[in-house]
Design a protein around this motif. Structure first.
Motif, PDB file in Angstrom:
ATOM      1  N   SER A  16       8.303   7.928  -2.962  1.00 55.76           N
ATOM      2  CA  SER A  16       7.354   6.837  -3.139  1.00 55.76           C
ATOM      3  C   SER A  16       8.063   5.650  -3.765  1.00 55.76           C
ATOM      4  CB  SER A  16       6.177   7.272  -4.021  1.00 55.76           C
ATOM      5  OG  SER A  16       6.627   7.640  -5.310  1.00 55.76           O
ATOM      6  N   VAL A  17       7.419   4.495  -3.687  1.00 53.45           N
ATOM      7  CA  VAL A  17       7.958   3.255  -4.236  1.00 53.45           C
ATOM      8  C   VAL A  17       7.081   2.820  -5.403  1.00 53.45           C
ATOM      9  CG1 VAL A  17       8.425   0.819  -3.790  1.00 53.45           C
ATOM     10  CG2 VAL A  17       8.948   2.532  -2.039  1.00 53.45           C
ATOM     11  N   ASP A  18       7.663   2.709  -6.598  1.00 56.80           N
ATOM     12  CA  ASP A  18       6.913   2.241  -7.760  1.00 56.80           C
ATOM     13  C   ASP A  18       6.628   0.743  -7.624  1.00 56.80           C
ATOM     14  OD1 ASP A  18       6.901   4.725  -8.964  1.00 56.80           O
ATOM     15  OD2 ASP A  18       8.763   4.354 -10.072  1.00 56.80           O
ATOM     16  N   THR A  19       5.436   0.348  -8.056  1.00 55.98           N
ATOM     17  CA  THR A  19       4.987  -1.028  -7.920  1.00 55.98           C
ATOM     18  C   THR A  19       4.286  -1.482  -9.184  1.00 55.98           C
ATOM     19  OG1 THR A  19       4.581  -0.621  -5.563  1.00 55.98           O
ATOM     20  CG2 THR A  19       3.628  -2.609  -6.506  1.00 55.98           C
ATOM     21  N   ARG A  20       4.549  -2.735  -9.566  1.00 54.71           N
ATOM     22  CA  ARG A  20       3.868  -3.320 -10.717  1.00 54.71           C
ATOM     23  C   ARG A  20       3.283  -4.665 -10.293  1.00 54.71           C
ATOM     24  NH1 ARG A  20       8.325  -0.984 -11.480  1.00 54.71           N
ATOM     25  NH2 ARG A  20       9.542  -2.903 -11.230  1.00 54.71           N
ATOM     26  N   VAL A  21       2.016  -4.880 -10.635  1.00 55.53           N
ATOM     27  CA  VAL A  21       1.299  -6.073 -10.230  1.00 55.53           C
ATOM     28  C   VAL A  21       0.823  -6.820 -11.477  1.00 55.53           C
ATOM     29  CG1 VAL A  21      -0.617  -6.986  -8.856  1.00 55.53           C
ATOM     30  CG2 VAL A  21       0.500  -4.835  -8.186  1.00 55.53           C
ATOM     31  N   ARG A  45      -1.142  -3.875 -13.444  1.00 54.56           N
ATOM     32  CA  ARG A  45      -1.509  -2.653 -12.751  1.00 54.56           C
ATOM     33  C   ARG A  45      -0.243  -2.022 -12.209  1.00 54.56           C
ATOM     34  NH1 ARG A  45      -5.425  -3.800 -15.083  1.00 54.56           N
ATOM     35  NH2 ARG A  45      -7.598  -3.866 -14.386  1.00 54.56           N
ATOM     36  N   MET A  46      -0.143  -0.712 -12.329  1.00 52.70           N
ATOM     37  CA  MET A  46       1.021   0.011 -11.820  1.00 52.70           C
ATOM     38  C   MET A  46       0.569   1.075 -10.842  1.00 52.70           C
ATOM     39  SD  MET A  46       3.406   0.361 -15.237  1.00 52.70           S
ATOM     40  CE  MET A  46       2.071   0.951 -16.285  1.00 52.70           C
ATOM     41  N   GLY A  47       1.386   1.339  -9.854  1.00 53.04           N
ATOM     42  CA  GLY A  47       1.057   2.356  -8.873  1.00 53.04           C
ATOM     43  C   GLY A  47       2.293   2.757  -8.101  1.00 53.04           C
ATOM     44  N   ALA A  99      -5.090  -4.281  -6.597  1.00 53.32           N
ATOM     45  CA  ALA A  99      -4.989  -3.249  -5.585  1.00 53.32           C
ATOM     46  C   ALA A  99      -3.836  -3.482  -4.626  1.00 53.32           C
ATOM     47  CB  ALA A  99      -6.293  -3.162  -4.799  1.00 53.32           C
ATOM     48  N   SER A 100      -3.022  -4.481  -4.864  1.00 52.39           N
ATOM     49  CA  SER A 100      -1.983  -4.794  -3.892  1.00 52.39           C
ATOM     50  C   SER A 100      -0.895  -3.740  -3.845  1.00 52.39           C
ATOM     51  CB  SER A 100      -1.372  -6.170  -4.163  1.00 52.39           C
ATOM     52  OG  SER A 100      -0.701  -6.197  -5.398  1.00 52.39           O
ATOM     53  N   THR A 101      -0.913  -2.770  -4.773  1.00 52.71           N
ATOM     54  CA  THR A 101      -0.022  -1.617  -4.601  1.00 52.71           C
ATOM     55  C   THR A 101      -0.356  -0.879  -3.319  1.00 52.71           C
ATOM     56  OG1 THR A 101      -1.539  -0.305  -5.956  1.00 52.71           O
ATOM     57  CG2 THR A 101       0.363  -1.249  -7.045  1.00 52.71           C
ATOM     58  N   ALA A 102      -1.599  -1.029  -2.852  1.00 54.47           N
ATOM     59  CA  ALA A 102      -2.001  -0.378  -1.605  1.00 54.47           C
ATOM     60  C   ALA A 102      -1.911  -1.318  -0.416  1.00 54.47           C
ATOM     61  CB  ALA A 102      -3.430   0.136  -1.724  1.00 54.47           C
ATOM     62  N   LEU A 103      -2.014  -2.595  -0.645  1.00 51.22           N
ATOM     63  CA  LEU A 103      -2.206  -3.519   0.457  1.00 51.22           C
ATOM     64  C   LEU A 103      -1.019  -3.610   1.402  1.00 51.22           C
ATOM     65  CD1 LEU A 103      -4.137  -6.428  -1.273  1.00 51.22           C
ATOM     66  CD2 LEU A 103      -5.019  -4.567   0.097  1.00 51.22           C
ATOM     67  N   VAL A 104       0.183  -3.309   0.960  1.00 48.97           N
ATOM     68  CA  VAL A 104       1.321  -3.375   1.865  1.00 48.97           C
ATOM     69  C   VAL A 104       1.692  -2.006   2.409  1.00 48.97           C
ATOM     70  CG1 VAL A 104       2.301  -5.425   0.820  1.00 48.97           C
ATOM     71  CG2 VAL A 104       2.995  -3.196  -0.012  1.00 48.97           C
ATOM     72  N   THR A 105       0.898  -0.989   2.143  1.00 43.32           N
ATOM     73  CA  THR A 105       1.242   0.359   2.576  1.00 43.32           C
ATOM     74  C   THR A 105       1.435   0.431   4.078  1.00 43.32           C
ATOM     75  OG1 THR A 105       0.047   1.316   0.726  1.00 43.32           O
ATOM     76  CG2 THR A 105       0.504   2.765   2.563  1.00 43.32           C
TER      77      THR A 105
END
Length: 211
Positions: free
Chosen positions: A92-97, A82-84, A15-21
């Motif tokens: 938006s900023v693409d993120t891969r975890v 995980r991608m988000g 879920a860290s794609t959300a954690l730095v929002t």
């Protein structure tokens, strides 16, 4: 160790794609951060699997590569990916975890497709902590925050302490500012495993390579 506890720790990475929002959003739209972060966290959370009470066996190091950026790290097993996307003004900023469960907790790294100097690293860390509570994992605080450099790139390290449904937890986090990416490295698990978690995190940091 229960399957539930392993999944919760992996969810921290997934879920860290959300954690730095909270840290990434401009101040003009900061009021929208909690709702957006919660939405991204919900979509990023791992799908439940059948319950298992057995401990995981030791895992061999696996070189894990983020294909778009070429960033690599050695992780203790095959990573779950995980991608988000993190909402920002005008896009938006693409993120891969990339995260791996271990017998001691979870470890992994995330790559954010944005210039690392787009926000202060202190703000990224604050956003991580503020948004963590939205995942339902309990409280999280930072200690021993210190600036450093990694191959000439600005970086920020911090120790993590948490209190959730399963008791005290600890971890370590690093943000690295690259010309084209913001990179996060994270290790987290039960307080009783703090020495093993420290060793796992150091191995992650030593193996992390940014082209």
């Amino acid at each position: 160790m229960t399957h539930r506890s392993r999944t919760q720790r992996l969810a921290l990475l997934s879920a860290s794609t959300a954690l730095v929002t909270g840290g990434l959003l401009p101040s003009a739209t900061a009021s929208a951060a909690p709702a957006r972060a919660a939405a991204v966290a919900a979509t990023a959370a791992p799908t439940p699997t059948p319950t298992s009470t057995s401990s995981q066996p030791a895992q061999a190091a696996v070189k894990t590569t983020d294909p778009p950026s070429g960033i690599t790290a050695q992780l203790p097993g095959k990573a779950e990916v995980r991608m988000g996307a993190i909402p920002m003004a005008g896009g938006s900023v693409d993120t891969r975890v990339y995260g791996v469960e271990t017998p001691d907790g979870a470890t992994g790294f995330a790559v954010y497709d944005m210039p690392g100097d787009q926000i202060p690293l202190e703000d990224a860390l604050k956003g991580f902590v503020d948004a963590y509570g939205l995942t339902g994992g309990g409280t999280l605080t930072t200690e021993n925050v210190r600036k450093t450099t990694v191959d000439g790139r600005p970086a920020l390290d911090a120790d993590l302490t948490g209190e959730g449904p399963e008791g005290p937890a600890v971890g370590s986090i690093r943000f690295i500012s690259d010309d084209d990416h913001l990179v996060m490295a994270l290790t987290y698990g039960p307080e009783a495993k703090d020495k093993d978690l420290d060793a796992t995190h150091q191995q992650l940091l030593n193996s992390l390579q940014i082209p």
